[in-house]
Design a protein around this motif. Structure first.
Motif, PDB file in Angstrom:
ATOM      1  N   UNK A  30       3.647  -1.306   3.867  1.00 44.75           N
ATOM      2  CA  UNK A  30       3.346   0.100   3.593  1.00 44.75           C
ATOM      3  C   UNK A  30       4.630   0.752   3.085  1.00 44.75           C
ATOM      4  N   UNK A  31       4.561   1.376   1.883  1.00 46.55           N
ATOM      5  CA  UNK A  31       5.764   1.902   1.247  1.00 46.55           C
ATOM      6  C   UNK A  31       5.568   3.379   0.920  1.00 46.55           C
ATOM      7  N   UNK A  32       6.336   4.267   1.561  1.00 53.10           N
ATOM      8  CA  UNK A  32       6.210   5.704   1.268  1.00 53.10           C
ATOM      9  C   UNK A  32       6.506   6.021  -0.189  1.00 53.10           C
ATOM     10  N   UNK A  33       5.818   7.040  -0.696  1.00 52.50           N
ATOM     11  CA  UNK A  33       5.873   7.353  -2.131  1.00 52.50           C
ATOM     12  C   UNK A  33       7.266   7.730  -2.601  1.00 52.50           C
ATOM     13  N   UNK A  34       8.079   8.339  -1.726  1.00 50.14           N
ATOM     14  CA  UNK A  34       9.397   8.787  -2.172  1.00 50.14           C
ATOM     15  C   UNK A  34      10.475   7.719  -2.003  1.00 50.14           C
ATOM     16  N   UNK A  35      10.103   6.522  -1.562  1.00 53.04           N
ATOM     17  CA  UNK A  35      11.103   5.449  -1.406  1.00 53.04           C
ATOM     18  C   UNK A  35      11.582   4.901  -2.744  1.00 53.04           C
ATOM     19  N   UNK A  77       7.081  14.458   4.703  1.00 47.57           N
ATOM     20  CA  UNK A  77       5.919  15.209   5.208  1.00 47.57           C
ATOM     21  C   UNK A  77       5.068  14.401   6.180  1.00 47.57           C
ATOM     22  N   UNK A  78       5.476  13.165   6.500  1.00 50.51           N
ATOM     23  CA  UNK A  78       4.697  12.363   7.438  1.00 50.51           C
ATOM     24  C   UNK A  78       4.534  13.027   8.811  1.00 50.51           C
ATOM     25  N   UNK A  79       5.530  13.802   9.312  1.00 51.12           N
ATOM     26  CA  UNK A  79       5.311  14.448  10.616  1.00 51.12           C
ATOM     27  C   UNK A  79       4.164  15.454  10.638  1.00 51.12           C
ATOM     28  N   UNK A  80       3.681  15.874   9.453  1.00 52.68           N
ATOM     29  CA  UNK A  80       2.661  16.910   9.387  1.00 52.68           C
ATOM     30  C   UNK A  80       1.264  16.357   9.086  1.00 52.68           C
ATOM     31  N   UNK A  81       1.089  15.038   9.303  1.00 51.88           N
ATOM     32  CA  UNK A  81      -0.220  14.406   9.095  1.00 51.88           C
ATOM     33  C   UNK A  81      -0.807  14.791   7.736  1.00 51.88           C
ATOM     34  N   UNK A 113       0.853  -1.188   0.000  1.00 53.20           N
ATOM     35  CA  UNK A 113       0.000   0.000   0.000  1.00 53.20           C
ATOM     36  C   UNK A 113       0.883   1.230   0.000  1.00 53.20           C
ATOM     37  N   UNK A 114       0.469   2.242  -0.740  1.00 51.07           N
ATOM     38  CA  UNK A 114       1.204   3.492  -0.767  1.00 51.07           C
ATOM     39  C   UNK A 114       1.095   4.222   0.564  1.00 51.07           C
ATOM     40  N   UNK A 115       2.116   5.003   0.839  1.00 46.08           N
ATOM     41  CA  UNK A 115       2.133   5.875   2.008  1.00 46.08           C
ATOM     42  C   UNK A 115       2.643   7.237   1.548  1.00 46.08           C
ATOM     43  N   UNK A 140      -2.322  10.249   3.954  1.00 50.64           N
ATOM     44  CA  UNK A 140      -1.360   9.413   4.673  1.00 50.64           C
ATOM     45  C   UNK A 140      -2.120   8.381   5.496  1.00 50.64           C
ATOM     46  N   UNK A 141      -1.418   7.358   5.925  1.00 50.71           N
ATOM     47  CA  UNK A 141      -2.009   6.304   6.745  1.00 50.71           C
ATOM     48  C   UNK A 141      -1.349   6.336   8.118  1.00 50.71           C
ATOM     49  N   UNK A 142      -2.065   6.796   9.116  1.00 51.42           N
ATOM     50  CA  UNK A 142      -1.548   6.769  10.478  1.00 51.42           C
ATOM     51  C   UNK A 142      -1.512   5.316  10.964  1.00 51.42           C
ATOM     52  N   UNK A 143      -0.379   4.915  11.522  1.00 52.41           N
ATOM     53  CA  UNK A 143      -0.208   3.529  11.982  1.00 52.41           C
ATOM     54  C   UNK A 143      -0.627   2.546  10.890  1.00 52.41           C
ATOM     55  N   UNK A 144      -0.007   2.717   9.744  1.00 51.81           N
ATOM     56  CA  UNK A 144      -0.415   1.945   8.558  1.00 51.81           C
ATOM     57  C   UNK A 144      -0.382   0.451   8.782  1.00 51.81           C
TER      58      UNK A 144
END
Length: 540
Positions: free
Chosen positions: A170-175, A116-120, A109-111, A124-128
């Motif tokens: 869960x894989x962040x988009x910029x990875x 920018x994850x610190x800024x909710x 799943x995308x994250x 985004x998926x909190x506790x993905x």
């Protein structure tokens, strides 16, 4: 795997996460991605490899259902890509079913971007990793982008290890554009042998038993062991039952030793197994119940042995002895065991069901009897018509390995997309026969979008909709919960649905059958066409 002109970059090249992940999937034999794209997934698919295939589903539950069917037919983990929290939420019903089916799936799943994850951030998926639990075997959001390929390798082996099941990343988009190292596959055994002393004790108990019975579950067909069970049953003159709610056909239902289907009720299971001194449960819980029960779990005087690949199932089994291992390896060992000590009588074949007469309106039994006459031996049935299941078991017998699939969870919305995935896998394998998706009218509407994928892929399959204009399973089950005879729970009628119009809207040819004399020619025509089609059968 399909052959490809793709060549690996030179080893001096430090790859991106995307390059390393795609090469790893290729080496694992996974070149098909099931998905419904969202913004946080787009970086994964930039420069999508030409030797990979993307299979689009119009809703995330359809995506997971297709991947589930595909993985079951391929006997290999399938790769699923979902949108972040909302997409995973949509998919949860069929993730639950995949967990109960013990289907190996790698669900990604995308994250949102890590920066920018610190800024909710939006989407985004909190506790993905917590969202799909407890219905995944493992869930991870890698601590570093560089760890994504290694996490994918671990996910594959976790999904394939018995008991098989879905895993989640869960894989962040910029990875995907970060640099990493190549990751190579490695051999990991995904099977588990039985403990020698325990299996020898069971083999001796089988030989000494006077009237053994074998109860088969989905694990037998999952482990490609149907032929071994037939051999074992014949050697020991054992009666054979299908376990309650079994999601696969693990014994030929026309075999003279097959005695039928155990109900999901404790007292009725005990009644069915009465007179047997040894009960051997293969690849199934002992037992799955649907309603409360009382009294013993097995007949007095009977010993129960269970062989299952899931230690948690073995742990809650209320009586008897359990061996945790792969079903095929256990059967290999049992077939090397001693022959029966004395002569046994074969069980009496179960009665042949009465012929269903044509009526106006048609009965479900007549419809299924007609479908049985029209299908070919190499056809496969994928079922999600729980209100008709008892009639299916009487009038549409399955012939063993890889002939029948349904959901082990009881959750609707799996059957239509799973049939698409199975048809796709069988087309890839160049196998003969047609996939028949036998679906109730109410069940079909949970994932009707699967018709679009079937049309786009041009698959050899027929959707057979049993339209009784109601949620039959709920109405028929209502008396168990105190409803007066003839009364109906609220919200269980489904009038005025037009499945022909729905199918054509998705690009699938369709016909509606109301008259008994029209059914045989309609089914014969549909089952011999090249692409997907739908037959709506109006039943009483």
């Amino acid at each position: 795997m399909r052959t490809s002109a793709f060549t690996h970059p030179p080893e001096t090249h430090r790859p991106t996460v995307r390059e390393a992940a795609m090469r790893l999937m290729r080496e694992l034999g996974i070149d098909t991605v099931f998905g419904n794209p969202g913004s946080t997934e787009l970086p994964m698919f930039r420069d999508f490899p030409a030797d990979f295939r993307y299979v689009l589903g119009l809703q995330e539950s359809v995506v997971v259902g297709m991947a589930d069917g595909y993985a079951q037919a391929e006997r290999r983990a399938a790769l699923v890509n979902l949108h972040s929290a909302a997409g995973v939420g949509h998919a949860m019903g069929n993730i639950f079913t995949a967990f109960k089916n013990q289907t190996p799936l790698i669900v990604t799943a995308g994250q949102q971007a890590r920066s920018i994850l610190p800024f909710d951030p939006f989407l985004s998926a909190a506790q993905a990793t917590e969202l799909p639990r407890p219905y995944v075997k493992w869930a991870c959001e890698p601590a570093r982008a560089e760890d994504v390929p290694l996490a994918l390798l671990r996910a594959y082996h976790m999904a394939m290890q018995a008991p098989r099941g879905p895993v989640f990343l869960s894989i962040p988009a910029d990875d995907w554009d970060r640099s990493t190292d190549w990751v190579s596959t490695r051999d990991v055994s995904h099977t588990c042998a039985p403990e020698p002393k325990a299996i020898a004790e069971l083999a001796r108990a089988l030989a000494d038993s006077e009237r053994p019975v074998i109860v088969v579950g989905a694990g037998v067909d999952r482990d490609n062991a149907v032929g071994q069970v037939v051999e074992l049953a014949q050697r020991h003159s054992a009666a054979v039952f299908a376990a309650p709610m079994s999601a696969r056909c693990s014994f030929p239902e026309r075999h003279p030793q097959f005695q039928g289907f155990l109900p999901a009720m404790r007292e009725r299971i005990v009644d069915a197994l009465e007179g047997h001194d040894l009960i051997v449960v293969l690849g199934a819980p002992a037992f799955s119940y649907h309603v409360e029960g009382q009294g013993p779990h097995v007949p007095p005087g009977a010993r129960l042995w269970q062989i299952v690949d899931d230690p948690q199932v073995a742990a809650w089994t209320p009586t008897g002895q359990s061996v945790v291992c792969s079903i095929d390896l256990a059967l290999d060992a049992l077939l090397q065991g001693p022959s029966p000590s004395g002569k046994r009588k074969l069980p009496q074949p179960r009665p042949v069901p009465a012929v269903a007469e044509a009526g106006d309106p048609m009965s479900t039994a007549f419809a299924l009897q007609s479908l049985n006459a029209a299908r070919q031996p190499q056809d496969v049935v994928v079922e999600e018509a729980p209100g008709a299941r008892s009639e299916i078991q009487r009038h549409l017998p399955m012939d063993g390995a890889e002939t029948f699939y349904t959901m082990a969870s009881g959750g609707l919305g799996h059957g239509m997309p799973a049939a698409v995935g199975i048809a796709l896998a069988r087309a890839r394998q160049q196998r003969e026969g047609r996939v028949i998706a036998l679906i109730g009218d109410g069940s079909s509407l949970y994932s009707i979008q699967a018709l679009y994928s079937a049309a786009r892929l041009g698959l050899s399959m027929t959707f057979v909709i049993l339209n009784n204009r109601r949620y039959a399973a709920l109405q028929d089950f209502a008396p168990v919960f105190g409803y007066a005879p003839g009364s109906k729970p609220e919200g269980t009628d489904l009038p005025d649905l037009d499945f022909v119009a729905l199918a054509r809207g998705y690009g699938v040819g369709a016909a509606r059958v109301q008259e008994p004399q029209e059914l045989a020619p309609a089914l014969s025509s549909a089952l011999r066409e090249s692409g997907p089609n739908l037959v709506e059968i109006v039943v009483a």
